[in-house]
Design a protein around this motif. Structure first.
Motif, short mmCIF file in Angstrom:
data_model
loop_
_atom_site.label_atom_id
_atom_site.label_comp_id
_atom_site.label_asym_id
_atom_site.label_seq_id
_atom_site.Cartn_x
_atom_site.Cartn_y
_atom_site.Cartn_z
N LEU A 57 -88.99 -43.59 30.51
CA LEU A 57 -88.65 -42.41 31.29
C LEU A 57 -89.81 -41.43 31.27
O LEU A 57 -90.45 -41.24 30.22
N PRO A 58 -90.10 -40.76 32.38
CA PRO A 58 -91.12 -39.72 32.36
C PRO A 58 -90.65 -38.55 31.50
O PRO A 58 -89.44 -38.30 31.39
N GLU A 59 -91.57 -37.84 30.92
CA GLU A 59 -91.19 -36.65 30.16
C GLU A 59 -90.48 -35.67 31.07
O GLU A 59 -90.83 -35.54 32.25
N PRO A 60 -89.48 -34.96 30.57
CA PRO A 60 -88.79 -33.97 31.40
C PRO A 60 -89.77 -32.95 31.98
O PRO A 60 -90.70 -32.51 31.30
N ALA A 61 -89.55 -32.58 33.22
CA ALA A 61 -90.40 -31.57 33.85
C ALA A 61 -90.18 -30.21 33.20
O ALA A 61 -91.10 -29.40 33.10
N ILE A 62 -88.95 -29.97 32.76
CA ILE A 62 -88.58 -28.70 32.15
C ILE A 62 -87.74 -28.99 30.92
O ILE A 62 -86.80 -29.78 30.98
N ASN A 63 -88.07 -28.35 29.80
CA ASN A 63 -87.24 -28.43 28.59
C ASN A 63 -86.81 -27.01 28.25
O ASN A 63 -87.64 -26.16 27.93
N LEU A 64 -85.53 -26.76 28.32
CA LEU A 64 -85.00 -25.41 28.13
C LEU A 64 -84.88 -25.02 26.67
O LEU A 64 -84.76 -23.84 26.36
N GLY A 65 -84.89 -26.00 25.77
CA GLY A 65 -84.88 -25.70 24.34
C GLY A 65 -83.62 -25.01 23.84
O GLY A 65 -83.67 -24.24 22.89
N VAL A 66 -82.47 -25.31 24.48
CA VAL A 66 -81.21 -24.69 24.07
C VAL A 66 -80.43 -25.66 23.20
O VAL A 66 -80.03 -26.73 23.66
N SER A 67 -80.21 -25.31 21.95
CA SER A 67 -79.43 -26.16 21.05
C SER A 67 -78.77 -25.28 20.00
O SER A 67 -79.17 -24.14 19.79
N GLY A 68 -77.77 -25.84 19.34
CA GLY A 68 -77.12 -25.12 18.25
C GLY A 68 -76.19 -24.02 18.73
O GLY A 68 -76.13 -23.69 19.92
N GLY A 69 -75.43 -23.48 17.79
CA GLY A 69 -74.46 -22.45 18.11
C GLY A 69 -73.14 -23.06 18.53
O GLY A 69 -73.00 -24.27 18.68
N GLY A 70 -72.15 -22.21 18.75
CA GLY A 70 -70.85 -22.67 19.20
C GLY A 70 -70.89 -23.14 20.64
O GLY A 70 -71.88 -22.95 21.35
N HIS A 71 -69.79 -23.75 21.08
CA HIS A 71 -69.75 -24.30 22.44
C HIS A 71 -69.98 -23.22 23.50
O HIS A 71 -70.73 -23.42 24.46
N GLY A 72 -69.33 -22.07 23.34
CA GLY A 72 -69.46 -21.02 24.34
C GLY A 72 -70.88 -20.47 24.41
O GLY A 72 -71.44 -20.31 25.49
N ARG A 73 -71.46 -20.23 23.24
CA ARG A 73 -72.82 -19.68 23.21
C ARG A 73 -73.82 -20.68 23.79
O ARG A 73 -74.68 -20.32 24.61
N MET A 74 -73.70 -21.94 23.37
CA MET A 74 -74.62 -22.96 23.86
C MET A 74 -74.49 -23.14 25.37
O MET A 74 -75.49 -23.14 26.11
N THR A 75 -73.26 -23.28 25.85
CA THR A 75 -73.06 -23.51 27.28
C THR A 75 -73.51 -22.31 28.10
O THR A 75 -74.12 -22.47 29.17
N GLY A 76 -73.25 -21.10 27.61
CA GLY A 76 -73.68 -19.89 28.32
C GLY A 76 -75.19 -19.79 28.43
O GLY A 76 -75.73 -19.44 29.49
N ARG A 77 -75.88 -20.08 27.34
CA ARG A 77 -77.35 -20.03 27.37
C ARG A 77 -77.91 -21.10 28.30
O ARG A 77 -78.87 -20.86 29.04
N MET A 78 -77.30 -22.28 28.28
CA MET A 78 -77.73 -23.33 29.21
C MET A 78 -77.50 -22.91 30.65
O MET A 78 -78.37 -23.10 31.52
N LEU A 79 -76.34 -22.35 30.93
CA LEU A 79 -76.00 -21.94 32.30
C LEU A 79 -77.03 -20.96 32.84
O LEU A 79 -77.52 -21.10 33.97
N GLU A 80 -77.39 -19.98 32.04
CA GLU A 80 -78.38 -18.99 32.46
C GLU A 80 -79.74 -19.63 32.73
O GLU A 80 -80.39 -19.36 33.74
N ALA A 81 -80.17 -20.50 31.81
CA ALA A 81 -81.50 -21.10 31.92
C ALA A 81 -81.56 -22.12 33.07
O ALA A 81 -82.56 -22.20 33.80
#
Length: 364
Positions: free
Chosen positions: A60-84
């Motif tokens: 697989l090619p390397e991802p074009a974008i890596n948002l670096g969002v990991s850890g935390g509770g489900h709400g915090r993680m999903t919210g940070r991902m959604l924004e990014a």
């Protein structure tokens, strides 16, 4: 980035099972001159054995974008991902957004696209465990109801969506994991030696929150695995969450004395170990299917499965976390000859998915 008439597809992934599914579709997409895939990695799985190693071994090619969002509770993680993800999609301006499976990355990607009025395609649509206590169940249901194209791995998944009133954009494609599994027939002896994985034993994986985060349930599972090790050699690659939970609960030493505990292994390594095993015990949805494809009996360490097709003929047995139920299921499984039926398509799911994307998505 949206130059010319090339259609840009933004693909959102973040966890190991999604990298495997991505590989099947990406290899077909790369052959299409009119489509460009931009892979956005949320960072949900981030260390090398759980992420980069899969991109390397699956070509697989390397991802074009890596948002670096990991850890935390489900709400915090999903919210940070959604924004990014939203910010990335605004920049990329894709013709559509492709999501896989049922992780927090799936939900965040589907929501971000839907709120930007971008078409969403969901690979592995229509699955249900009917257990809303599972984060994955919430994620897959919401992703389905955000999606414009719903790519179902089985006929049962199509029927499930119909029962929920979802019929538009629903397509039975087959399972992309079956596409990949057909490439493997026999275990690689070199892989088994390198991993010190016993042939003819039991392959175990355990990672779901319902099993790792409940101390009594985890202790019952550890008890069952120690008992199993007296009958069969047990090879157990440990998810980082599981390793930490076992140590926290004081269960690690006893399990390490009884079983061959290993670091996480890659997809190709797993296929070799699987095909050398007499039995699989897992809480992974993906491995339940892969055992079925490889004709290896499976015992599911959960109280339900989103893959009821694998239960046919006793190929898979749902045993929960009860040592007594697990022991009985193991005995029955070892006496079972798995005869898979064609429930997951013909190995051309990725080709069908790409064909529908080409037909449905145009340059904005």
């Amino acid at each position: 980035m949206a130059a010319g008439k090339t259609r840009i597809i933004a693909t959102i992934v973040g966890a190991r099972p999604q990298f495997i599914k991505l590989a099947a579709v990406n290899h077909v997409l790369r052959q299409r001159s009119g489509m460009t895939e931009v892979v956005i990695h949320t960072g949900q799985h981030y260390d090398d054995p759980m992420s980069a190693a899969f991109f390397r071994e699956l070509d697989l090619p390397e991802p074009a974008i890596n948002l670096g969002v990991s850890g935390g509770g489900h709400g915090r993680m999903t919210g940070r991902m959604l924004e990014a993800i939203e910010a990335a999609l605004v920049e990329i301006k894709p013709a559509g957004v492709l999501v896989y499976g049922d992780t927090n990355s799936t939900l965040a990607g589907a929501l971000a696209a839907a709120k930007l009025h971008l078409p969403v395609a969901h690979v592995e649509a229509g699955l249900r465990s009917f257990n809303k206590a599972m984060p994955e169940e919430i994620n897959r249901r919401l992703a389905d109801h955000c999606a414009d194209l719903l790519f179902c791995p089985t006929r049962r998944a199509v029927d499930q969506l119909r029962s929920e009133g979802v019929v538009k954009g629903v397509h039975f494609t087959g399972d992309v994991m079956y596409d990949l599994a057909r490439r493997f027939e026999r275990p690689d002896p070199q892989v088994l030696r390198r991993l010190d994985a016993p042939a003819g034993g039991a392959l175990v994986t355990l990672h779901r929150q319902e099993n790792t985060d409940e101390p009594r349930r985890l202790a019952a599972l550890a008890e069952a695995l120690v008992a199993l090790s007296r009958e069969l050699p047990v090879f157990f690659p440990l998810h980082p969450r599981t390793r930490a939970a076992l140590k926290r609960a004081g269960l690690f030493k006893a399990l390490a004395a009884a079983c061959r505990l290993a670091e996480p292994i890659g997809y190709i390594e797993l296929q070799s170990v699987l095909r050398a095993s007499r039995l699989v015990l897992t809480d992974s949805g993906g491995l339940q299917k892969e055992a079925y494809f490889a004709r290896v009996p499976c015992v599911t360490l959960r109280d339900e499965t989103e893959w009821p097709e694998t239960l046919e003929g006793g190929a898979n047995r749902v045993a929960g976390a009860s040592p007594k139920r697990i022991r009985r299921a193991v005995k029955e499984a070892l006496a079972t000859r798995v005869r898979p039926k064609r429930r997951f398509g013909d190995g051309r799911a990725a080709e069908r998915i790409v064909a529908w994307l080409e037909k449905s998505w145009r340059t904005p």
